[in-house]
Design a protein around this motif. Structure first.
Motif, PDB file in Angstrom:
ATOM      1  N   LEU A  39     -93.842  77.857  43.342  1.00  0.00           N
ATOM      2  CA  LEU A  39     -94.262  76.685  44.110  1.00  0.00           C
ATOM      3  C   LEU A  39     -95.404  77.064  45.059  1.00  0.00           C
ATOM      4  O   LEU A  39     -96.380  76.328  45.183  1.00  0.00           O
ATOM      5  N   ARG A  40     -95.307  78.219  45.695  1.00  0.00           N
ATOM      6  CA  ARG A  40     -96.382  78.686  46.589  1.00  0.00           C
ATOM      7  C   ARG A  40     -97.694  78.785  45.817  1.00  0.00           C
ATOM      8  O   ARG A  40     -98.742  78.337  46.280  1.00  0.00           O
ATOM      9  N   ASP A  41     -97.640  79.340  44.597  1.00  0.00           N
ATOM     10  CA  ASP A  41     -98.844  79.451  43.776  1.00  0.00           C
ATOM     11  C   ASP A  41     -99.391  78.074  43.416  1.00  0.00           C
ATOM     12  O   ASP A  41    -100.608  77.859  43.427  1.00  0.00           O
ATOM     13  N   LEU A  42     -98.524  77.135  43.097  1.00  0.00           N
ATOM     14  CA  LEU A  42     -98.945  75.784  42.746  1.00  0.00           C
ATOM     15  C   LEU A  42     -99.639  75.106  43.922  1.00  0.00           C
ATOM     16  O   LEU A  42    -100.670  74.461  43.763  1.00  0.00           O
ATOM     17  N   LEU A  43     -99.077  75.250  45.105  1.00  0.00           N
ATOM     18  CA  LEU A  43     -99.623  74.572  46.282  1.00  0.00           C
ATOM     19  C   LEU A  43    -100.959  75.153  46.706  1.00  0.00           C
ATOM     20  O   LEU A  43    -101.825  74.416  47.182  1.00  0.00           O
ATOM     21  N   GLY A  44    -101.123  76.454  46.536  1.00  0.00           N
ATOM     22  CA  GLY A  44    -102.397  77.086  46.857  1.00  0.00           C
ATOM     23  C   GLY A  44    -102.943  76.641  48.196  1.00  0.00           C
ATOM     24  O   GLY A  44    -102.303  76.774  49.224  1.00  0.00           O
ATOM     25  N   ASP A  45    -104.141  76.069  48.180  1.00  0.00           N
ATOM     26  CA  ASP A  45    -104.823  75.639  49.405  1.00  0.00           C
ATOM     27  C   ASP A  45    -104.553  74.176  49.751  1.00  0.00           C
ATOM     28  O   ASP A  45    -105.209  73.626  50.632  1.00  0.00           O
ATOM     29  N   ARG A  46    -103.648  73.525  49.031  1.00  0.00           N
ATOM     30  CA  ARG A  46    -103.370  72.110  49.288  1.00  0.00           C
ATOM     31  C   ARG A  46    -102.993  71.884  50.745  1.00  0.00           C
ATOM     32  O   ARG A  46    -102.199  72.634  51.303  1.00  0.00           O
ATOM     33  N   LEU A  47    -103.539  70.861  51.324  1.00  0.00           N
ATOM     34  CA  LEU A  47    -103.175  70.523  52.697  1.00  0.00           C
ATOM     35  C   LEU A  47    -101.737  70.024  52.720  1.00  0.00           C
ATOM     36  O   LEU A  47    -101.312  69.280  51.835  1.00  0.00           O
ATOM     37  N   PRO A  48    -100.974  70.433  53.718  1.00  0.00           N
ATOM     38  CA  PRO A  48     -99.591  69.974  53.810  1.00  0.00           C
ATOM     39  C   PRO A  48     -99.512  68.467  53.957  1.00  0.00           C
ATOM     40  O   PRO A  48    -100.396  67.837  54.542  1.00  0.00           O
ATOM     41  N   GLY A  49     -98.459  67.912  53.415  1.00  0.00           N
ATOM     42  CA  GLY A  49     -98.211  66.483  53.512  1.00  0.00           C
ATOM     43  C   GLY A  49     -96.720  66.259  53.625  1.00  0.00           C
ATOM     44  O   GLY A  49     -96.009  67.056  54.232  1.00  0.00           O
ATOM     45  N   LEU A  50     -96.256  65.218  52.984  1.00  0.00           N
ATOM     46  CA  LEU A  50     -94.835  64.887  52.963  1.00  0.00           C
ATOM     47  C   LEU A  50     -94.298  65.222  51.580  1.00  0.00           C
ATOM     48  O   LEU A  50     -94.849  64.775  50.570  1.00  0.00           O
ATOM     49  N   ALA A  51     -93.228  66.007  51.542  1.00  0.00           N
ATOM     50  CA  ALA A  51     -92.599  66.385  50.279  1.00  0.00           C
ATOM     51  C   ALA A  51     -91.190  65.808  50.215  1.00  0.00           C
ATOM     52  O   ALA A  51     -90.429  65.899  51.180  1.00  0.00           O
ATOM     53  N   THR A  63     -82.841  75.393  45.477  1.00  0.00           N
ATOM     54  CA  THR A  63     -84.007  74.810  46.141  1.00  0.00           C
ATOM     55  C   THR A  63     -84.184  75.284  47.583  1.00  0.00           C
ATOM     56  O   THR A  63     -85.161  74.923  48.223  1.00  0.00           O
ATOM     57  N   ARG A  64     -83.268  76.085  48.090  1.00  0.00           N
ATOM     58  CA  ARG A  64     -83.319  76.474  49.507  1.00  0.00           C
ATOM     59  C   ARG A  64     -84.630  77.164  49.864  1.00  0.00           C
ATOM     60  O   ARG A  64     -85.288  76.819  50.841  1.00  0.00           O
ATOM     61  N   ALA A  65     -85.036  78.155  49.085  1.00  0.00           N
ATOM     62  CA  ALA A  65     -86.258  78.904  49.398  1.00  0.00           C
ATOM     63  C   ALA A  65     -87.498  78.012  49.271  1.00  0.00           C
ATOM     64  O   ALA A  65     -88.457  78.180  50.028  1.00  0.00           O
ATOM     65  N   MET A  66     -87.485  77.061  48.350  1.00  0.00           N
ATOM     66  CA  MET A  66     -88.627  76.139  48.232  1.00  0.00           C
ATOM     67  C   MET A  66     -88.744  75.259  49.468  1.00  0.00           C
ATOM     68  O   MET A  66     -89.840  75.049  49.977  1.00  0.00           O
ATOM     69  N   ARG A  67     -87.605  74.752  49.950  1.00  0.00           N
ATOM     70  CA  ARG A  67     -87.644  73.917  51.154  1.00  0.00           C
ATOM     71  C   ARG A  67     -88.144  74.726  52.349  1.00  0.00           C
ATOM     72  O   ARG A  67     -88.962  74.241  53.134  1.00  0.00           O
ATOM     73  N   THR A  68     -87.674  75.959  52.471  1.00  0.00           N
ATOM     74  CA  THR A  68     -88.128  76.824  53.568  1.00  0.00           C
ATOM     75  C   THR A  68     -89.624  77.078  53.466  1.00  0.00           C
ATOM     76  O   THR A  68     -90.350  76.996  54.458  1.00  0.00           O
ATOM     77  N   LEU A  69     -90.108  77.371  52.262  1.00  0.00           N
ATOM     78  CA  LEU A  69     -91.537  77.600  52.046  1.00  0.00           C
ATOM     79  C   LEU A  69     -92.356  76.388  52.474  1.00  0.00           C
ATOM     80  O   LEU A  69     -93.357  76.518  53.175  1.00  0.00           O
TER      81      LEU A  69
END
Length: 178
Positions: A39-51, A63-69
């Motif tokens: 997921l970190r690789d997918l997001l790359g430089d994307r500006l944070p938003g609402l997930a 999904t715990r580590a993804m939510r934390t990330l």
């Protein structure tokens, strides 16, 4: 890696659920870290938003580590609240009605299986199907499954909507098209 599933939804669900129950618990922590890394690789430089994401059940890909990330990267994270009619409200510190999912730029949704077209086999309540119908154009819908839950074709109905990509612990992110 792509597998055949029964074209009867109940039979396909039973097959996947049995496989999940048989999965060694030790794999979960490894899978949690692997999914977050992809997921970190997918997001790359994307500006944070609402997930919009979910809290995995014990047999689901974690999904715990993804939510934390997401939270550490500055994303606002909302999780579903099951409503009496099986629709999903959303919680991000405040409770919101089902339409709030349209604000999300990233939707991480559960699935039992996903096929090459992006069709997902859910648990059967239709909750996430309703949320996918409400998402905004341009948002990314990402289903999370185990690697052996990628199917050539999952049983689907006309009201079902495809996800844009699938995330698995070993193969990472696969963008899907018809």
């Amino acid at each position: 890696m792509w597998r055949e599933l029964p074209q009867d939804k109940r039979a396909a669900r039973a097959l996947i659920r049995a496989g999940r129950r048989a999965r060694p618990a030790q794999e979960r922590s490894e899978d949690d870290a692997a999914l977050a890394g992809h997921l970190r690789d997918l997001l790359g430089d994307r500006l944070p938003g609402l997930a919009a994401t979910y809290s995995a059940l014990p047999t689901e890909p974690p999904t715990r580590a993804m939510r934390t990330l997401l939270e550490q990267a500055g994303w606002r994270v909302m999780v579903p609240i099951l409503l009496p009619d099986n629709d999903l409200g959303w919680e991000d510190g405040n409770a919101h009605d089902p339409s709030y999912v349209a604000e999300a730029t990233l939707l991480i949704v559960p699935a039992l299986a996903v096929d090459r077209r992006g069709m997902r086999l859910g648990q059967g309540g239709g909750s996430y199907d309703r949320s996918l119908h409400r998402r905004s154009p341009g948002s990314l819908a990402l289903a999370v499954v185990y690697d052996d839950e990628l199917a050539d074709v999952v049983p689907s109905e006309p009201h079902d909507l495809a996800v844009d990509a699938v995330l698995t612990p070993r193969a990472g992110v696969r963008h899907l098209t018809e």
